[in-house]
Design a protein around this motif. Structure first.
Motif, PDB file in Angstrom:
ATOM      1  N   ASP A   1      20.971  60.697  36.025  1.00 35.15           N
ATOM      2  CA  ASP A   1      19.900  59.234  36.136  1.00 35.15           C
ATOM      3  C   ASP A   1      18.748  58.359  35.043  1.00 35.15           C
ATOM      4  OD1 ASP A   1      19.162  57.316  38.186  1.00 35.15           O
ATOM      5  OD2 ASP A   1      18.428  58.479  39.408  1.00 35.15           O
TER       6      ASP A   1
ATOM      7  N   LYS B   1      15.441  62.591  30.848  1.00 34.03           N
ATOM      8  CA  LYS B   1      17.115  61.847  31.046  1.00 34.03           C
ATOM      9  C   LYS B   1      18.736  62.428  31.539  1.00 34.03           C
ATOM     10  CE  LYS B   1      15.001  57.656  31.465  1.00 34.03           C
ATOM     11  NZ  LYS B   1      14.756  57.351  32.618  1.00 34.03           N
TER      12      LYS B   1
ATOM     13  N   ARG C   1      18.786  54.853  35.870  1.00 35.90           N
ATOM     14  CA  ARG C   1      18.517  53.471  36.170  1.00 35.90           C
ATOM     15  C   ARG C   1      16.827  53.071  35.144  1.00 35.90           C
ATOM     16  NH1 ARG C   1      16.159  55.034  41.865  1.00 35.90           N
ATOM     17  NH2 ARG C   1      15.380  57.108  41.163  1.00 35.90           N
TER      18      ARG C   1
ATOM     19  N   ILE D   1      12.541  46.550  37.651  1.00 35.80           N
ATOM     20  CA  ILE D   1      13.947  45.818  38.152  1.00 35.80           C
ATOM     21  C   ILE D   1      13.197  44.138  37.202  1.00 35.80           C
ATOM     22  CG2 ILE D   1      15.741  45.360  38.857  1.00 35.80           C
ATOM     23  CD1 ILE D   1      13.816  46.015  42.195  1.00 35.80           C
TER      24      ILE D   1
END
Ligand SMILES: [Zn+2]
Ligand SMILES: [Zn+2]
Length: 197
Positions: free
Chosen positions: A68, A63, A70, A74
């Motif tokens: 990033d 990471k 993210r 979601i």
């Protein structure tokens, strides 16, 4: 390595931890000027420092390198997407509702794929008092048994562990609309076709 992205991520994670540049530098035995350089994207952390950085900031080295963070998905809180995992080495039962990487005993686990009931893995549900009384006519020998049952609703997971030599029966408190799963050590995860009420 994109030093700008990596630097921004380090800055974000450091601030999340409530650490000053100096505190992070001290924890890593380097100078705070180095941290400042990374965060401004002027230089990237040396490979030899990545492990320490990952331990302190509590993120994977990969990471940090990607710069990033993210979320994986979601939709990751959706109970309809629940996946169960059983570690082949220690028997640990895990579940999650997103596309996470789940590992145990140093191995990456693959999610169990729910199958339909068959005649030997038929799940009977009776409502007794305030409980769902779940039974199976399945053997419960050490070689072949039901390892757990789980009842999943939109906001909770109730997991009951079973052991060989026990009866293949479980009681769950009656809850609103949910889905019922059982897991056999040989035949894997079985999902009851018709939902409980
Ligand atoms: Zn394990
Ligand atoms: Zn079985």
């Amino acid at each position: 390595m994109d030093c700008c992205k990596v630097g921004k991520l380090i800055l974000t994670l450091r601030q999340e931890k409530g650490m000053t540049q100096k505190a992070l530098a001290d924890a890593m035995n380097i100078s705070d000027r180095t941290i400042s350089k990374w965060e401004r994207g002027v230089g990237c952390p040396d490979v030899s420092l990545l492990r320490g950085l990952s331990d302190i900031l509590e993120v994977d080295v990969e990471k940090i390198l990607s710069g990033d963070l993210r979320p994986n998905d979601i939709d990751r809180g959706n109970m309809k997407k629940i996946k169960f995992y059983v570690c082949p080495d220690c028997g640990n039962i895990l579940f999650c509702t997103g596309d996470n990487e789940i590992s145990c005993c140093g191995r990456r686990l693959t999610p169990l794929v729910p199958q339909d009931e068959d005649s030997y893995h038929r799940i009977h549900v009776d409502e007794i008092e305030n409980d769902y009384y779940v039974t199976l006519e399945h053997e419960m020998s050490k070689q072949h048994y039901i390892t757990f049952a789980a009842y999943v609703t939109s906001d909770r997971v109730l997991l009951m562990k079973l052991y060989p030599e026990q009866a293949a029966e479980i009681r769950f408190p009656v809850m609103h609309k949910g889905e019922l799963y059982v897991c056999c050590n040989k035949h894997g995860l079985i999902k009851k076709l018709k939902n409980c009420k």
